[in-house]
Design an enzyme around this catalytic site. Structure first.
Site, mmCIF file in Angstrom:
data_model
loop_
_atom_site.group_PDB
_atom_site.id
_atom_site.type_symbol
_atom_site.label_atom_id
_atom_site.label_comp_id
_atom_site.label_asym_id
_atom_site.label_seq_id
_atom_site.Cartn_x
_atom_site.Cartn_y
_atom_site.Cartn_z
ATOM 1 N N SER A 94 0.815 -1.206 0.000
ATOM 2 C CA SER A 94 0.000 0.000 0.000
ATOM 3 C C SER A 94 0.852 1.260 0.000
ATOM 4 O O SER A 94 1.520 1.565 -0.974
ATOM 5 C CB SER A 94 -0.957 -0.033 1.185
ATOM 6 O OG SER A 94 -1.871 1.020 1.132
ATOM 7 N N ASP A 237 -1.874 6.264 -3.403
ATOM 8 C CA ASP A 237 -0.798 5.503 -2.781
ATOM 9 C C ASP A 237 -0.396 4.368 -3.723
ATOM 10 O O ASP A 237 -0.821 4.320 -4.879
ATOM 11 C CB ASP A 237 -1.234 4.971 -1.419
ATOM 12 C CG ASP A 237 -2.468 4.087 -1.505
ATOM 13 O OD1 ASP A 237 -3.205 4.174 -2.510
ATOM 14 O OD2 ASP A 237 -2.710 3.300 -0.579
ATOM 15 N N ASP A 239 -1.027 1.119 -4.121
ATOM 16 C CA ASP A 239 -1.997 0.200 -4.744
ATOM 17 C C ASP A 239 -3.277 0.904 -5.136
ATOM 18 O O ASP A 239 -4.261 0.255 -5.512
ATOM 19 C CB ASP A 239 -2.284 -0.985 -3.823
ATOM 20 C CG ASP A 239 -2.992 -0.601 -2.531
ATOM 21 O OD1 ASP A 239 -2.859 0.570 -2.120
ATOM 22 O OD2 ASP A 239 -3.671 -1.458 -1.941
ATOM 23 N N ASP A 241 -5.706 2.476 -3.596
ATOM 24 C CA ASP A 241 -6.985 2.337 -2.902
ATOM 25 C C ASP A 241 -7.301 3.593 -2.085
ATOM 26 O O ASP A 241 -8.278 3.627 -1.349
ATOM 27 C CB ASP A 241 -7.033 1.075 -2.031
ATOM 28 C CG ASP A 241 -6.096 1.120 -0.831
ATOM 29 O OD1 ASP A 241 -5.238 2.037 -0.768
ATOM 30 O OD2 ASP A 241 -6.215 0.234 0.036
#
Length: 454
Positions: A94, A237, A239, A241
């Protein structure tokens, strides 16, 4: 849980996270899931392919076939799992620095696993109980190259394209060299936006900025907004999400303020929303004004997801939920934090008024966060004991949902250990920056003093 934190398991590669460990996680997940097929995805980190290979080997060894999605945002992987009714393994850390990586586990309903199922998998890992198959029944791997395109089309079908296009918005975008680089730029262009990018080349070294979209990492985006006269800046960020915003003046908008604005637009009387124990007074105020209920959980996506599902079972409507880090859920769309979708929902609001006007009602509070790192378990224990003593002696009743939160009416402070990193975090919020800083530093000093005496 010993292995899984508030959002999967993460660690420094070669130290707390190794291919051998990921292999065991995959073998345990494949054993518990008792399924014939699992999806695997990753973000852009340089170690992602290595861990994908380890996970694929682990799954194949327990007789599970693998759909390898390649580099995709976490919400794209989640959508694939839901659509194909298969569980998934997502290799991502992440927002953590490039030396980190991690594993998220997703159910065949397209939702990150609840604590109970993670504990079942953890038990198999610790006991090394795996249903290893015979040589002639091992699983196979196939590449799936359509996950990003399918996710892209799904996004377009679920936002107000006409409203955004009619506003003729110029958007500055910083995907932070992460998986969002492969989807969000084209998605925003198809919404009718003029898109200018920085740090938009997929690169797991994160050469342009660190992955976490916090103000100190978004100076390039702020400059790009000003240089291009953009209506808004958007950052992801690693990934993708999460989505964090910069207003038309090139000033970073706090995640707490953008969450409040998004919630105010989505909530109606009688609705419920869910946030974590570090919730800002901004969201509390929105819920009181609208007549919606606010439910608090321990920090972390897994905990919010669990509570949202509980509310669903009670027949409650939860149109929006999230934390003040840019991670917002729209559960009626999909129960995942989705950076591109969050960005589009914010653009729907910016189509009506400027970003600065949109969040102006939610900028009366100031937030401070201090991270205290530790190297040994004894240091963590000392800091947590000091936090307990600090809370006990404070002139406020502690909320111990997750750590120690002290509310003073005009301000609050929270001390809790991170669920993903070797840090104890101190959060504070006040009506003035001085008040928030005073509370945060006072609590942090108590913890620092405890470590200094070891």
């Amino acid at each position: 849980m010993k292995l899984f934190g508030s959002s999967g398991t993460r660690g420094v590669v070669g130290e707390s996270l190794t291919p051998e460990f990921v292999l065991r996680v995959a073998k345990a997940a494949g054993t518990v899931w008792n399924t014939g097929r699992v999806a695997i995805a990753r973000d852009t980190r340089t170690t992602g392919e290595m861990f994908v290979n380890a996970a694929e080997s682990g799954l194949a060894s327990v007789g599970v076939d693998v759909d390898d999605l390649g580099v995709v945002p976490t919400p794209a992987a989640v959508r694939y799992c839901e659509n194909q009714a298969v569980p998934g393994v997502v290799i991502t850390a992440s927002h953590n620095p490039p030396e980190f990586n991690g594993v998220k586990l997703v159910g065949d309903d397209g939702v990150e696993l609840a604590v109970e199922e993670l504990e079942r998998i953890e038990d198999h890992i610790l006991a090394e109980e795996f249903d290893v198959t015979e040589w002639d029944a091992v699983g196979s791997v196939r590449s799936v190259e359509t996950a990003n395109d399918d996710y892209h089309e799904d996004l377009l079908a679920n936002v107000d394209r006409e409203k955004i296009a009619a506003a003729n918005l110029t958007v500055a975008l910083d995907p932070g060299h992460g998986a969002g680089s492969l989807v969000t730029p084209d998605f925003l262009r198809e919404l009718g936006c003029e898109v200018r990018t920085v740090n938009a080349q997929p690169d797991g070294h994160f050469p342009g900025r660190q992955s976490e979209p916090v103000p100190e990492n978004l100076r390039d985006l702020e400059r790009l907004v000003r240089a291009t006269d953009a209506d808004v800046g958007i950052a992801h960020d690693g990934d993708a999400d999460r989505a964090v915003f910069v207003n038309e003046r090139g000033e970073c908008i706090s995640g707490e303020a953008s969450l409040a604005a998004l919630a105010a637009a989505a909530l109606e009387p009688g609705d419920a929303t869910v946030s974590a124990v570090n919730v800002s007074q901004r969201l509390v105020d929105v819920c009181e004004e609208v007549g919606a209920d606010l439910e608090l959980t321990p920090i972390g996506a897994t905990n919010l997801i669990t509570r949202i599902r509980e509310l669903w079972r009670e027949g409650r409507n939860v149109p929006v939920a999230g934390e003040g880090n840019g991670g917002v859920f729209y559960p009626n769309y999909r129960l995942v934090r989705d950076g591109a979708y969050i960005a589009a929902k914010f653009l729907e609001l910016v189509a009506e008024r400027s970003a600065s006007e949109l969040v102006a009602p939610y900028e009366d509070y100031y937030n401070v966060r201090i991270n205290l790192e530790y190297d040994e378990e004894a240091e963590l224990t000392a800091m947590l004991n000091a936090a307990a003593d600090y809370a006990e002696s404070a002139d406020a009743t502690p909320n111990t949902t997750d750590g120690y939160r002290l509310d003073y009416g005009d301000a609050w402070v929270l001390v809790r250990p991170s669920g993903t990193e070797p840090k104890v975090r101190v959060y504070a919020e006040g009506r003035s920056e001085e008040r928030a800083t005073e509370l945060a530093e006072d609590a942090a000093d108590a913890l620092r003093s405890a470590v200094a005496t070891l």
